[in-house]
Scaffold this motif. Structure first.
Motif, PDB file in Angstrom:
ATOM      1  N   VAL A 117       0.832  -1.204   0.000  1.00 17.31           N
ATOM      2  CA  VAL A 117       0.000   0.000   0.000  1.00 17.31           C
ATOM      3  C   VAL A 117       0.868   1.256   0.000  1.00 17.31           C
ATOM      4  N   HIS A 118       1.906   1.262   0.803  1.00  9.42           N
ATOM      5  CA  HIS A 118       2.779   2.429   0.891  1.00  9.42           C
ATOM      6  C   HIS A 118       3.498   2.682  -0.433  1.00  9.42           C
ATOM      7  N   GLN A 119       4.031   1.631  -1.036  1.00  6.19           N
ATOM      8  CA  GLN A 119       4.759   1.795  -2.292  1.00  6.19           C
ATOM      9  C   GLN A 119       3.837   2.274  -3.413  1.00  6.19           C
ATOM     10  N   LEU A 120       2.647   1.699  -3.502  1.00  7.05           N
ATOM     11  CA  LEU A 120       1.705   2.116  -4.538  1.00  7.05           C
ATOM     12  C   LEU A 120       1.215   3.539  -4.296  1.00  7.05           C
ATOM     13  N   ASP A 121       0.951   3.861  -3.042  1.00  8.48           N
ATOM     14  CA  ASP A 121       0.482   5.209  -2.718  1.00  8.48           C
ATOM     15  C   ASP A 121       1.536   6.251  -3.070  1.00  8.48           C
ATOM     16  N   LYS A 122       2.795   5.942  -2.800  1.00  8.94           N
ATOM     17  CA  LYS A 122       3.868   6.881  -3.118  1.00  8.94           C
ATOM     18  C   LYS A 122       3.998   7.077  -4.627  1.00  8.94           C
ATOM     19  N   ALA A 123       3.899   5.982  -5.384  1.00  5.81           N
ATOM     20  CA  ALA A 123       4.019   6.091  -6.834  1.00  5.81           C
ATOM     21  C   ALA A 123       2.824   6.814  -7.445  1.00  5.81           C
ATOM     22  N   LEU A 124       1.635   6.531  -6.973  1.00 11.87           N
ATOM     23  CA  LEU A 124       0.440   7.180  -7.518  1.00 11.87           C
ATOM     24  C   LEU A 124       0.402   8.666  -7.194  1.00 11.87           C
ATOM     25  N   LYS A 125       0.878   9.034  -6.000  1.00 13.05           N
ATOM     26  CA  LYS A 125       0.955  10.456  -5.661  1.00 13.05           C
ATOM     27  C   LYS A 125       1.925  11.173  -6.587  1.00 13.05           C
ATOM     28  N   MET A 126       3.001  10.506  -6.963  1.00 10.26           N
ATOM     29  CA  MET A 126       3.961  11.117  -7.884  1.00 10.26           C
ATOM     30  C   MET A 126       3.317  11.326  -9.246  1.00 10.26           C
ATOM     31  N   GLN A 127       2.568  10.333  -9.719  1.00  2.00           N
ATOM     32  CA  GLN A 127       1.894  10.475 -11.004  1.00  2.00           C
ATOM     33  C   GLN A 127       0.866  11.608 -10.973  1.00  2.00           C
ATOM     34  N   LYS A 128       0.104  11.671  -9.895  1.00  2.00           N
ATOM     35  CA  LYS A 128      -0.924  12.707  -9.794  1.00  2.00           C
ATOM     36  C   LYS A 128      -0.303  14.094  -9.734  1.00  2.00           C
ATOM     37  N   ARG A 129       0.819  14.224  -9.018  1.00  2.00           N
ATOM     38  CA  ARG A 129       1.462  15.529  -8.885  1.00  2.00           C
ATOM     39  C   ARG A 129       1.938  16.052 -10.238  1.00  2.00           C
ATOM     40  N   PHE A 130       2.509  15.188 -11.053  1.00  2.00           N
ATOM     41  CA  PHE A 130       3.021  15.636 -12.341  1.00  2.00           C
ATOM     42  C   PHE A 130       1.904  15.858 -13.353  1.00  2.00           C
ATOM     43  N   SER A 131       0.824  15.099 -13.235  1.00  2.00           N
ATOM     44  CA  SER A 131      -0.288  15.277 -14.173  1.00  2.00           C
ATOM     45  C   SER A 131      -1.052  16.565 -13.910  1.00  2.00           C
ATOM     46  N   LEU A 146       7.295  10.277 -14.817  1.00  2.00           N
ATOM     47  CA  LEU A 146       6.182   9.336 -14.902  1.00  2.00           C
ATOM     48  C   LEU A 146       6.673   7.909 -15.104  1.00  2.00           C
ATOM     49  N   PHE A 147       7.720   7.762 -15.901  1.00  2.00           N
ATOM     50  CA  PHE A 147       8.310   6.436 -16.088  1.00  2.00           C
ATOM     51  C   PHE A 147       8.884   5.913 -14.771  1.00  2.00           C
ATOM     52  N   SER A 148       9.499   6.803 -13.984  1.00  2.00           N
ATOM     53  CA  SER A 148      10.027   6.404 -12.686  1.00  2.00           C
ATOM     54  C   SER A 148       8.903   5.940 -11.761  1.00  2.00           C
ATOM     55  N   ALA A 149       7.774   6.644 -11.771  1.00  2.00           N
ATOM     56  CA  ALA A 149       6.631   6.240 -10.958  1.00  2.00           C
ATOM     57  C   ALA A 149       6.082   4.897 -11.424  1.00  2.00           C
ATOM     58  N   HIS A 150       6.008   4.716 -12.727  1.00  2.00           N
ATOM     59  CA  HIS A 150       5.533   3.440 -13.275  1.00  2.00           C
ATOM     60  C   HIS A 150       6.468   2.295 -12.892  1.00  2.00           C
ATOM     61  N   ARG A 151       7.754   2.583 -12.887  1.00  2.00           N
ATOM     62  CA  ARG A 151       8.727   1.559 -12.489  1.00  2.00           C
ATOM     63  C   ARG A 151       8.593   1.219 -11.011  1.00  2.00           C
ATOM     64  N   GLN A 152       8.283   2.206 -10.174  1.00  2.00           N
ATOM     65  CA  GLN A 152       8.060   1.944  -8.753  1.00  2.00           C
ATOM     66  C   GLN A 152       6.845   1.051  -8.537  1.00  2.00           C
ATOM     67  N   HIS A 154       5.747  -1.249 -10.652  1.00  2.00           N
ATOM     68  CA  HIS A 154       6.169  -2.603 -11.030  1.00  2.00           C
ATOM     69  C   HIS A 154       7.034  -3.226  -9.929  1.00  2.00           C
ATOM     70  N   GLN A 155       7.902  -2.428  -9.330  1.00  2.00           N
ATOM     71  CA  GLN A 155       8.748  -2.942  -8.259  1.00  2.00           C
ATOM     72  C   GLN A 155       7.910  -3.337  -7.048  1.00  2.00           C
ATOM     73  N   ALA A 156       6.902  -2.536  -6.729  1.00  2.00           N
ATOM     74  CA  ALA A 156       6.021  -2.859  -5.599  1.00  2.00           C
ATOM     75  C   ALA A 156       5.285  -4.163  -5.842  1.00  2.00           C
ATOM     76  N   VAL A 157       4.805  -4.358  -7.066  1.00  2.00           N
ATOM     77  CA  VAL A 157       4.092  -5.598  -7.401  1.00  2.00           C
ATOM     78  C   VAL A 157       5.028  -6.795  -7.348  1.00  2.00           C
ATOM     79  N   ASP A 158       6.240  -6.636  -7.855  1.00  2.00           N
ATOM     80  CA  ASP A 158       7.207  -7.739  -7.821  1.00  2.00           C
ATOM     81  C   ASP A 158       7.578  -8.101  -6.384  1.00  2.00           C
ATOM     82  N   ASP A 159       7.795  -7.100  -5.544  1.00  2.00           N
ATOM     83  CA  ASP A 159       8.109  -7.370  -4.142  1.00  2.00           C
ATOM     84  C   ASP A 159       6.952  -8.090  -3.454  1.00  2.00           C
ATOM     85  N   PHE A 160       5.744  -7.680  -3.763  1.00  2.00           N
ATOM     86  CA  PHE A 160       4.565  -8.302  -3.165  1.00  2.00           C
ATOM     87  C   PHE A 160       4.444  -9.759  -3.604  1.00  2.00           C
TER      88      PHE A 160
END
Length: 222
Positions: A117-131, A146-152, A154-160
């Motif tokens: 939840v924390h990793q996804l929330d951090k990445a989504l907040k980054m996407q929203k801020r830039f959009s 945005l690519f960095s947020a998208h990569r985060q 993917h990393q969160a999903v892989d870790d999960f």
């Protein structure tokens, strides 16, 4: 006299390198006991350093014997302190790890979910801020962020997925492993979660069950 002895001790310690810390502690304790002993006799009886040097020249055997007694005494005291400290550490570690397997497994489940939840929330907040940025002039920089947020994400999903695997599909080696080793939690990531307000007690029981975790791995329509 005391200042001269301390100055000589500092010079000696500066030249000592690659020495065992236990030996260094013993040496410092012996030196401290010697200084306290000599300082006591200097204050109350006026015995200065020349008095002790003269005594060593006249009766070296007695002084060597006294030094041996002092050394043995320091070793005995250090051994008692070491045994006391080690016994307390062992008892504390036993109380920490001597818990049922369910405790470590449930704590691990909560950690895995809150980390996701924390990793996804951090990445989504980054996407929203830039959009939401007005007057976007540097499109390339925005795309990189945005690519960095998208990569985060993917990393969160892989870790999960990696973490949940031992919960959903444990093998024989996993079942025989100690619980506090199998369900290990990264203390650094746990501190980061707490610093951002994520508590392991927040997820409900139904959200850490295998059925819910399996649904997160394979959501409907995915």
């Amino acid at each position: 006299m005391l200042r001269q002895i301390m100055a000589a001790s500092r010079v000696l310690l500066d030249r000592i390198s690659d020495i065992n810390y236990y030996i260094l502690v013993l040496f410092m304790l012996k030196l401290l006991c010697t200084i306290i002993y000599m300082d006591y006799y200097y204050v109350y009886y006026g015995y200065d350093l020349l008095y002790w040097l003269d005594g060593i020249e006249r009766n070296p055997v007695a002084y060597i014997f006294s030094y041996i007694v002092l050394t043995v005494g320091v070793h005995v005291v250090m051994s008692c302190v070491e045994v006391t400290i080690l016994s307390k550490l062992i008892r504390r570690n036993r109380s920490r790890y001597n818990k049922p397997r369910q405790y470590f497994e449930e704590r691990y489940r909560r950690f895995v979910l809150m980390r996701l939840v924390h990793q996804l929330d951090k990445a989504l907040k980054m996407q929203k801020r830039f959009s939401e940025q007005p007057n976007q002039t540097n499109d390339m920089a925005i795309l990189e962020d945005l690519f960095s947020a998208h990569r985060q994400i993917h990393q969160a999903v892989d870790d999960f997925r990696t973490a949940v695997a031992i919960l959903l599909w444990p093998n024989r080696a996993d079942l025989q492993m100690d619980a506090f080793i199998l369900y290990h939690i990264d203390e650094g990531q746990l501190k980061d979660l707490k610093r951002h307000g994520y508590s392991l007690r927040r997820p409900e029981i139904k959200h850490i069950q295998n059925e819910y975790l399996r649904s997160l791995l394979n959501p409907l329509g995915y």
